[in-house]
Design an enzyme around this catalytic site. Structure first.
Site, short mmCIF file in Angstrom:
data_model
loop_
_atom_site.label_atom_id
_atom_site.label_comp_id
_atom_site.label_asym_id
_atom_site.label_seq_id
_atom_site.Cartn_x
_atom_site.Cartn_y
_atom_site.Cartn_z
N ASP A 1 0.83 -1.21 0.00
CA ASP A 1 0.00 0.00 0.00
C ASP A 1 0.87 1.26 0.00
O ASP A 1 0.72 2.14 0.85
CB ASP A 1 -0.93 0.00 1.21
CG ASP A 1 -2.09 0.99 1.06
OD1 ASP A 1 -2.39 1.38 -0.08
OD2 ASP A 1 -2.70 1.35 2.09
N ILE A 2 1.78 1.36 -0.97
CA ILE A 2 2.62 2.55 -1.10
C ILE A 2 1.79 3.68 -1.70
O ILE A 2 1.24 3.56 -2.79
CB ILE A 2 3.85 2.27 -2.00
CG1 ILE A 2 4.73 1.18 -1.36
CG2 ILE A 2 4.66 3.53 -2.22
CD1 ILE A 2 5.33 1.56 -0.03
#
Length: 437
Positions: free
Chosen positions: A258-259
Site C-alpha cells: 500500500d505505497i
C-alpha cells in the site's frame, strides 16, 4: 440575641471541624498515596524551576484534597488511590524519587518534557497496574536491556523513552513478554545491536519508533505478520533503504502492499520513511499458490490509483506491485496531480498523460510549487520559458525522474525495474544533478 450569635458561631466551628475531619478521614483511608505525593513534592521543590514550584504551591497544598491536585487523578472505585500522574512539561528536575513506587494503583505516568535524569528505577515491577509510561524528552540513562528486563510487565500498553539520548545497550529478546504493548518508542538514544525477531511476537503492536540510534543489521522478515502495525520508523541508523531492503534483503521478501503519499512520512530533516504495514505480506516462493488463493478470497486490497493493474486480474502478490505504486507516487510528486483526479479516466491515466508530453513538454506539466517565486517567473528578455527551465541541470534532473516514474508504472509487471535498480538509478540522478542545482 447574644446566645443566638454564640450558637451560630458554635455551629460554624462544628461544621468546619466536620469538614476537616472528612478530609483527614479521606487521607487516613490511604495514607500511603498522600505521603508518597508529599515526598515527591518535597524532593522537586528543592531542585526544580519556577514552573513546578508554582504548581506545587498553588495546587499541591493542604487546602485541597490530594486527589484534586493538578496532574493527579484518583480512581472511581478506589477514590483515594492515585491512578494517574500527568506532570508533562512542568519543570521537574533531578532523579526520579523512589516515593513514586508506592503509588501501586497507578495506571498512567507521564513525566515527559522535564529535566529528569539518572537511571530509571524498576517502575513497572513495583507498579503492577501501570499501562502507560511516558518518560520521553528527559535525560535518563541506563542499559535498555536491564531497563526492560527489570521492568517486565504483562499490562503495559504504551512505553515512550524517546529523546533521552543516554539510554544504551541492546533491545533484549524479552521484549516479547510485553504482549499488550501497542506503542513503543526508543528513538533518539544510543541503542546498538539489531532489532530482535522476538519483537514480532507483539501481535497488537501498532507503532514502533527506534530512529536515530546505532542499530545494525536489518528489519526482521517476520515483521510482515504484525497486521496491526501502522508506524514503523528505524531511520537514521545503519539499516538499509526501506523498500529495497524489504524486497531484496529480507528472507522471505516482504511486500508492503500500500505505497501511497499518506504512507510516506517526512521527518524534521525531510527524510522520507515508509509507514503503515497493515497490508504487508511475506512472499514464500514455494507457497505462491497459498498466497494467491488467500488474496483472491479477500479481494483487492490497497488504494485505488496506486494499486498495480495486474491486481485487477487477481494476479499473485509480487514486489513489482510496490514498484508500480512507487512510480505513481513519483509522478504525482513531479506534476502535483493525483492519479484519481477528475481529469484522468480509463483512457487517460496519469502514466499516459506524462508519457505523451515527454520529453519536450516537461515545462508544461511540472508542479511549479517545487520552485521559488523568482524561479517560476519568465526568463529575462521576455522569453516564454520560466527561469528554472533555462537551468539544464534542473531540466535534466526532472526529466530523469519522470522517465524513472514512467518505467516503474508500466502496465506489464515484467517490464518494471526492481527496487534495487530503482535505488541505483535514484542515487545516480542525485550524484549527477543535485550538487549543481
Amino acid at each position: 440575641m447574644v446566645e443566638i450569635i454564640s450558637v451560630i458561631k458554635l455551629l460554624i466551628i462544628l461544621f468546619s471541624v466536620c469538614l476537616s475531619s472528612k478530609q483527614l478521614l479521606a487521607i487516613g483511608r490511604n495514607n500511603t498515596d498522600y505521603k508518597s505525593l508529599i515526598a515527591f513534592k518535597k524532593q522537586f521543590l528543592k531542585q526544580s524551576d519556577v514552573n513546578s514550584s508554582t504548581i506545587f504551591s498553588s495546587s499541591w497544598n493542604a487546602t485541597n484534597h490530594f486527589c484534586s491536585w493538578e496532574g493527579v487523578t484518583c480512581g472511581y472505585k478506589h477514590r483515594d488511590r492515585v491512578t494517574a500522574l500527568d506532570l508533562r512539561s512542568v519543570g521537574l528536575a533531578g532523579p526520579l524519587p523512589p516515593s513514586i513506587l508506592n503509588l501501586t494503583f497507578l495506571r498512567r505516568l507521564d513525566l515527559s518534557f522535564n529535566r529528569l535524569y539518572g537511571e530509571i528505577p524498576p517502575i513497572l515491577a513495583c507498579l503492577p497496574r501501570l499501562q502507560h509510561l511516558n518518560l520521553s524528552f528527559n535525560s535518563f540513562d541506563g542499559d535498555i536491556d536491564a531497563i526492560l528486563t527489570m521492568n517486565h510487565s504483562s499490562v503495559l500498553q504504551v512505553l515512550d523513552l524517546d529523546s533521552n539520548h543516554m539510554i544504551t545497550g541492546k533491545i533484549p529478546l524479552v521484549i516479547n513478554s510485553f504482549s499488550p504493548l501497542k506503542y513503543l518508542s526508543l528513538s533518539n538514544n544510543d541503542i546498538v545491536g539489531t532489532i530482535p525477531p522476538s519483537l514480532t511476537n507483539l501481535s497488537v503492536l501498532e507503532s514502533f519508533y527506534a530512529f536515530s540510534n546505532h542499530l545494525e543489521g536489518g528489519i526482521p522478515p517476520e515483521i510482515g505478520v504484525l497486521h496491526n502495525l501502522k508506524d514503523f520508523n528505524v531511520a537514521d541508523n545503519k539499516l538499509t533503504e526501506a523498500l529495497e531492503y524489504l524486497h531484496h534483503s529480507c528472507q522471505p521478501p516482504i511486500i508492503h502492499g500500500d505505497i501511497k503519499p499518506s504512507n510516506i512520512l517526512l521527518d524534521n530533516s525531510i527524510i522520507a520513511h515508509v509507514g503503515d504495514f497493515g497490508l504487508s505480506r511475506m512472499l514464500f516462493e514455494n507457497l505462491n499458490i497459498c498466497f494467491q488463493d488467500s488474496f483472491n478470497q479477500s479481494g483487492i486490497k490497497g488504494t485505488i490509483g496506486y494499486i498495480a493493474p495486474e491486481y485487477g486480474e487477481l494476479a499473485p502478490l509480487s514486489p513489482s506491485a510496490d514498484v508500480y505504486s512507487f512510480g505513481i507516487v513519483l509522478l504525482e510528486m513531479l506534476i502535483g496531480r493525483r492519479p484519481t483526479d477528475d481529469v484522468f479516466s480509463d483512457n487517460l491515466t496519469l502514466h499516459n498523460h506524462i508519457k505523451m508530453i515527454l520529453p519536450h513538454g516537461i515545462k508544461y506539466i511540472v508542479d511549479l510549487k517545487m520552485f521559488r517565486k523568482e524561479q517560476r517567473e519568465a526568463s529575462e528578455g521576455g522569453g516564454e520559458n520560466p527561469r528554472w527551465f533555462s537551468c539544464q541541470s534542473t531540466n535534466k534532473c526532472l526529466l530523469s525522474l519522470a522517465e524513472l516514474g514512467l518505467s516503474c508504472s508500466v502496465p506489464s509487471p515484467k517490464e518494471r525495474p526492481s527496487m534495487e535498480e530503482v535505488t541505483a538509478k535514484l542515487n545516480a540522478i542525485r550524484a549527477s544533478y543535485v550538487p549543481s542545482i
